[in-house]
Design a protein around this motif. Structure first.
Motif, PDB file in Angstrom:
ATOM      1  N   UNK A   1      -3.354   9.401  12.640  1.00  0.00           N
ATOM      2  CA  UNK A   1      -2.167   9.401  13.584  1.00  0.00           C
ATOM      3  C   UNK A   1      -1.669   7.944  13.954  1.00  0.00           C
ATOM      4  N   UNK A   2      -2.176   6.918  13.526  1.00  0.00           N
ATOM      5  CA  UNK A   2      -1.738   5.745  13.563  1.00  0.00           C
ATOM      6  C   UNK A   2      -0.809   5.035  12.504  1.00  0.00           C
ATOM      7  N   UNK A   3      -0.735   5.924  11.405  1.00  0.00           N
ATOM      8  CA  UNK A   3       0.054   5.580  10.077  1.00  0.00           C
ATOM      9  C   UNK A   3       1.514   5.660  10.495  1.00  0.00           C
ATOM     10  N   UNK A   4       2.120   4.614  10.287  1.00  0.00           N
ATOM     11  CA  UNK A   4       3.476   4.663  10.443  1.00  0.00           C
ATOM     12  C   UNK A   4       4.557   5.147   9.454  1.00  0.00           C
ATOM     13  N   UNK A   5       4.183   4.880   8.224  1.00  0.00           N
ATOM     14  CA  UNK A   5       5.019   5.298   7.053  1.00  0.00           C
ATOM     15  C   UNK A   5       4.722   6.693   6.772  1.00  0.00           C
ATOM     16  N   UNK A   6       5.927   7.592   7.009  1.00  0.00           N
ATOM     17  CA  UNK A   6       5.817   9.054   6.966  1.00  0.00           C
ATOM     18  C   UNK A   6       5.225   9.484   5.623  1.00  0.00           C
ATOM     19  N   UNK A   7       5.622   8.856   4.458  1.00  0.00           N
ATOM     20  CA  UNK A   7       4.985   9.460   3.111  1.00  0.00           C
ATOM     21  C   UNK A   7       3.391   9.218   3.168  1.00  0.00           C
TER      22      UNK A   7
ATOM     23  N   UNK B   1       0.719  -1.372  -0.009  1.00  0.00           N
ATOM     24  CA  UNK B   1      -0.021  -0.004  -0.004  1.00  0.00           C
ATOM     25  C   UNK B   1       0.827   1.408   0.073  1.00  0.00           C
ATOM     26  N   UNK B   2       1.629   1.180   0.901  1.00  0.00           N
ATOM     27  CA  UNK B   2       2.961   2.495   1.059  1.00  0.00           C
ATOM     28  C   UNK B   2       3.570   2.902  -0.378  1.00  0.00           C
ATOM     29  N   UNK B   3       4.030   1.558  -0.855  1.00  0.00           N
ATOM     30  CA  UNK B   3       4.834   1.739  -2.242  1.00  0.00           C
ATOM     31  C   UNK B   3       3.768   2.379  -3.352  1.00  0.00           C
ATOM     32  N   UNK B   4       2.668   1.612  -3.586  1.00  0.00           N
ATOM     33  CA  UNK B   4       1.599   2.418  -4.411  1.00  0.00           C
ATOM     34  C   UNK B   4       1.355   3.675  -4.264  1.00  0.00           C
ATOM     35  N   UNK B   5       1.346   4.112  -3.060  1.00  0.00           N
ATOM     36  CA  UNK B   5       1.071   5.587  -2.705  1.00  0.00           C
ATOM     37  C   UNK B   5       2.138   6.406  -3.335  1.00  0.00           C
TER      38      UNK B   5
ATOM     39  N   UNK C   1       4.894  14.723 -11.213  1.00  0.00           N
ATOM     40  CA  UNK C   1       5.787  14.100 -10.170  1.00  0.00           C
ATOM     41  C   UNK C   1       4.895  12.993  -9.350  1.00  0.00           C
ATOM     42  N   UNK C   2       5.657  12.209  -8.697  1.00  0.00           N
ATOM     43  CA  UNK C   2       4.966  11.167  -7.881  1.00  0.00           C
ATOM     44  C   UNK C   2       4.632  11.923  -6.475  1.00  0.00           C
ATOM     45  N   UNK C   3       3.823  11.159  -5.782  1.00  0.00           N
ATOM     46  CA  UNK C   3       3.771  11.703  -4.337  1.00  0.00           C
ATOM     47  C   UNK C   3       5.022  11.680  -3.618  1.00  0.00           C
ATOM     48  N   UNK C   4       5.838  10.797  -3.902  1.00  0.00           N
ATOM     49  CA  UNK C   4       7.060  10.584  -3.291  1.00  0.00           C
ATOM     50  C   UNK C   4       7.895  11.979  -3.418  1.00  0.00           C
ATOM     51  N   UNK C   5       7.901  12.275  -4.683  1.00  0.00           N
ATOM     52  CA  UNK C   5       8.896  13.413  -5.038  1.00  0.00           C
ATOM     53  C   UNK C   5       7.929  14.833  -4.305  1.00  0.00           C
ATOM     54  N   UNK C   6       6.776  14.715  -4.615  1.00  0.00           N
ATOM     55  CA  UNK C   6       5.912  15.946  -4.257  1.00  0.00           C
ATOM     56  C   UNK C   6       6.052  16.426  -2.649  1.00  0.00           C
ATOM     57  N   UNK C   7       5.842  15.210  -1.790  1.00  0.00           N
ATOM     58  CA  UNK C   7       6.441  15.315  -0.439  1.00  0.00           C
ATOM     59  C   UNK C   7       7.808  15.585   0.070  1.00  0.00           C
TER      60      UNK C   7
END
Length: 121
Positions: A88-94, A7-11, A60-66
């Motif tokens: 508040x429970x999401x561990x992956x910062x991006x 999920x995190x990689x897809x985002x 740009x990807x969300x990774x680059x965006x943020x």
């Protein structure tokens, strides 16, 4: 519910340009404006309207965006559930940062006052 690495990689690989039209549609359907959307994006990321348009055209990807954003220090005040995840429970910062943006867009579309959305004291 915690996110998965898939999920995190897809985002991270999703482009801002692919999601942006949905943000605009969502807020305009509820009688809010593109300018208000840009105000919310600017508050969260520091990006002005010109930079937002540039990032869209560059796809740009969300990774680059943020990665290049100057996240508002009050972003951590954004709490609640969005897309089935408690922010508040999401561990992956991006993933957390993308959900911050999703939550702000949702609040805008629901008619919340701008001072509340921007966490003004």
């Amino acid at each position: 519910m915690s996110t998965t690495s898939h999920h995190d990689a897809r985002i991270a690989k999703m482009t801002f340009a692919s999601v942006y039209p949905h943000y605009v549609e969502k807020v305009e359907k509820k009688a809010r404006t593109k300018e208000e959307l840009h105000q919310v994006i600017h508050w969260l990321t520091g990006y002005n309207e010109q930079k937002i348009e540039e990032l869209i055209s560059e796809k740009v990807t969300f990774e680059t965006f943020f990665k290049n954003a100057k996240l508002n220090p009050n972003a951590e005040l954004i709490k609640g559930v969005i897309c089935g995840y408690r922010i508040e429970d999401i561990e992956n910062q991006l993933t957390k940062e993308v959900r911050y943006l999703d939550k702000l867009v949702e609040e805008l579309a629901r008619g919340r006052k701008m001072e509340k959305i921007l966490r003004v004291a």
